[in-house]
Design an enzyme around this catalytic site. Structure first.
Site, PDB file in Angstrom:
ATOM      1  N   GLU A 331      71.707  60.046  54.481  1.00 28.30           N
ATOM      2  CA  GLU A 331      71.293  61.368  54.006  1.00 28.30           C
ATOM      3  C   GLU A 331      70.466  62.140  55.046  1.00 28.30           C
ATOM      4  O   GLU A 331      69.479  62.783  54.694  1.00 28.30           O
ATOM      5  CB  GLU A 331      70.464  61.229  52.720  1.00 28.30           C
TER       6      GLU A 331
HETATM    7  C1  TNX Z   1      70.252  57.814  47.424  1.00 28.36           C
HETATM    8  S1  TNX Z   1      71.606  55.578  48.486  1.00 28.36           S
HETATM    9  C2  TNX Z   1      69.470  57.298  48.438  1.00 28.36           C
HETATM   10  C3  TNX Z   1      68.072  56.984  48.164  1.00 28.36           C
HETATM   11  C4  TNX Z   1      67.685  57.309  46.749  1.00 28.36           C
HETATM   12  C5  TNX Z   1      68.799  56.908  45.830  1.00 28.36           C
HETATM   13  C6  TNX Z   1      68.472  57.067  44.380  1.00 28.36           C
HETATM   14  C7  TNX Z   1      70.873  55.947  49.761  1.00 28.36           C
HETATM   15  C8  TNX Z   1      71.290  55.287  50.968  1.00 28.36           C
HETATM   16  N1  TNX Z   1      69.926  56.894  49.658  1.00 28.36           N
HETATM   17  O1  TNX Z   1      67.257  57.680  49.066  1.00 28.36           O
HETATM   18  O2  TNX Z   1      66.530  56.618  46.449  1.00 28.36           O
HETATM   19  O3  TNX Z   1      69.914  57.687  46.127  1.00 28.36           O
HETATM   20  O4  TNX Z   1      69.450  56.514  43.570  1.00 28.36           O
END
Ligand code: TNX
Length: 522
Positions: A331
């Site tokens: 992300e």
């Molecule tokens: C996505 S999954 C994220 C996390 C959040 C999560 C909550 C991922 C690699 N990153 O930063 O905590 O969703 O479900």
């Protein structure tokens, strides 16, 4: 059989024991994860008594430690002395943990367990196999064997032979200690719980926008300031190096490897807030206690960024005996694509320079990966052409599909804790996929294993952790350990239900999923 015969058989089956049998006997077929092969011996039972000895392979301190692990727990619940002694050449009584005589097929983590009327024997090639075999033995004992105080007994173990070994080398759980911080004791309690299901890796998500949770001596503000809060303004916290090493040692004693994660280049607000000079504009942002993602980025063009990275990875690697360092990479929506590629490339090389193998969230396959870098798949669909291309190139994939393996998703709409962005995950859904054949173009040989991540935006206590982890993690543990040929929801549901009384005894605050028939009182 006549009706009279049936009644007689039942009467004769009642054990003639002076002790009131309060502990419930367990079936040979109730083990989770399902063993590779299990052959019950009808009518054969071993009883642990006040004169039972636990024998360990003579001269092996590791086998001795595994034996002591068993004896320590059973002393608590049985009240027996259960001495630990060097095993004689061919033990004919007691419980023996031996590093000889196991079939070669069991590999580094497998074992052979034989329960006869006079003796119990676990044989393995490595101490890790003895420890895994011991978890099976625990599950063959009445649930009361896992109690913290003395119980009435008796302590029968059903007879037979199990030969068992894992399908995948990596069976993990991730705990996000950044969104909420959890003290060492909470993490150790979790380690004890997951060890029972032959989980062998604990991934700690040590940093995120909301908190930095590990002391780095060369950058002391990271923990001191960056660790001072949590989601919702809840109390922060951080691990000293001694704390972290205590967790690592506690896990290692249970043959669980710790994988530390420093998420980057996004998810870094806590670091950027701690050191103004790490920001491209030289201004430190405020600490963050919300739950948005994708707004922070390390400053990719800045030379100091790589000094910082090198210091962090060097200090963390020095206190991490396991082979992996996780560098996040998810992300990173505030980092340009070109910057992301450049940055993740340098980060992987820094990890390699400090003797570790990098793991990244699967977004990392968009950068030029080192051949050794593991991609952790967290997508919500069963096709990802970038991950498939990486796998075709030899990249190993760790399977954590968010819609199936995420432990922070709600079970049902009205589950109080958790999120829903990847869907609802009841326990039957958590069990419903084949890690070696799920992702298009990522076959069995490309899959390193499975991991269940518990993100903790909504999770604040040990009881909250219990609720999201149980019963789903045992389902994932079975997908990671058991041969696909054993996969059967109906049979699994029965075996999982049999864990309920044990969790009750252990004080695990599990979700009583209506998909499972939990024994009365559990
Ligand atoms: C996505 S999954 C994220 C996390 C959040 C999560 C909550 C991922 C690699 N990153 O930063 O905590 O969703 O479900």
């Amino acid at each position: 059989m006549t009706r009279f015969g049936a009644v007689l058989a039942i009467v004769l089956a009642v054990p003639l024991s002076p002790v009131t049998p309060t502990a419930t006997a367990v079936s040979f077929a109730n083990v989770v994860p399902a063993p590779v092969s299990a052959t019950p011996a009808a009518g054969v039972t071993y009883q642990i008594t006040s004169s039972t000895t636990v024998y360990a392979e003579a001269g092996s301190t590791a086998a001795q430690a595994v034996a002591t692990f068993l004896a320590t727990q059973l002393r608590r619940s049985t009240g027996y002395a259960l001495p630990v002694a060097d095993a004689p050449a061919s033990p004919s009584d007691g419980i023996s943990l031996l590093l000889s005589g196991a079939p070669a097929s069991v590999g580094p983590e497998g074992y052979q367990l034989t329960v006869a009327a006079n003796a119990v024997t676990i044989r393995a090639l490595q101490p890790a196999g003895l420890f895994r075999g011991l978890q099976t033995l625990r599950q063959l004992l009445p649930p009361e064997a896992d109690a913290a105080t003395v119980q009435a007994g008796p302590w029968p173990i059903p007879g037979g032979t199990i030969v068992d070994y894992p399908r995948f080398a990596y069976r993990g759980m991730m705990l996000d200690v950044a969104r909420h911080f959890f003290p060492v004791a909470t993490v150790e309690r979790l380690i004890d719980q997951i060890a029972l299901y032959k989980i062998n890796t604990l991934h700690l998500h040590l940093s995120d926008d909301q908190g930095w949770r590990i002391v780095i001596d060369s950058w002391p503000n990271l923990a001191a300031y960056g660790g001072s809060t949590a989601v919702g303004g809840d109390p922060g916290g951080y691990y000293t190096k001694a704390d972290y090493q205590a967790i690592v040692a506690y896990a290692a004693a249970r043959y669980i490897t710790v994988v530390p994660e420093i998420d980057m280049p996004g998810h870094t607000n806590a670091a950027l807030a701690s050191y103004a000079q790490l920001n491209c504009n030289g201004v430190a942002p405020n600490l963050y206690t919300g739950t948005n993602v994708g707004f922070s980025s390390l400053c990719v063009p800045l030379a100091l960024t790589y000094t910082f990275l090198d210091d962090v990875i060097r200090e963390l690697s020095a206190i991490t005996p396991g082979p992996y360092a996780h560098i996040g990479g998810d992300e990173a929506s505030s980092t340009t694509a070109a910057d992301y590629t450049y940055f993740m490339n340098r980060a992987q090389n820094i990890v390699a320079a400090h003797g570790k193998t990098a793991i990244g969230w699967h977004d990392i396959v968009k950068s030029d990966e080192l051949p050794s870098t593991v991609a952790q798949f967290w997508g919500t669909t069963s096709t990802d052409s970038n991950v498939a291309a990486a796998a075709a190139n030899g990249t190993k994939v760790l399977m954590s599909p968010a819609n199936l393996a995420y432990l922070d998703m709600k079970y049902v709409r009205k589950t109080k804790l958790g999120q829903t962005w990847a869907g609802l995950i009841e326990v039957d859904k958590a069990y419903s996929w084949n890690p070696g054949a799920y992702l298009t173009g990522v076959g069995e040989a490309s899959v390193l294993g499975v991991e269940g991540p518990l993100w903790t935006e909504t999770i604040r206590t040990s009881a909250d952790i219990d609720y999201m982890v149980f019963p789903r993690l045992p389902a994932l543990a079975e997908l990671g350990w058991s041969p696909w040929s054993t996969h059967n929801w109906t049979a699994f549901a029965t075996r999982l239900g049999a864990q309920g009384p044990r969790w009750k005894v252990m004080g695990v605050n599990y979700y009583h999923s209506p998909k499972i028939t939990w024994p009365t009182g559990s």
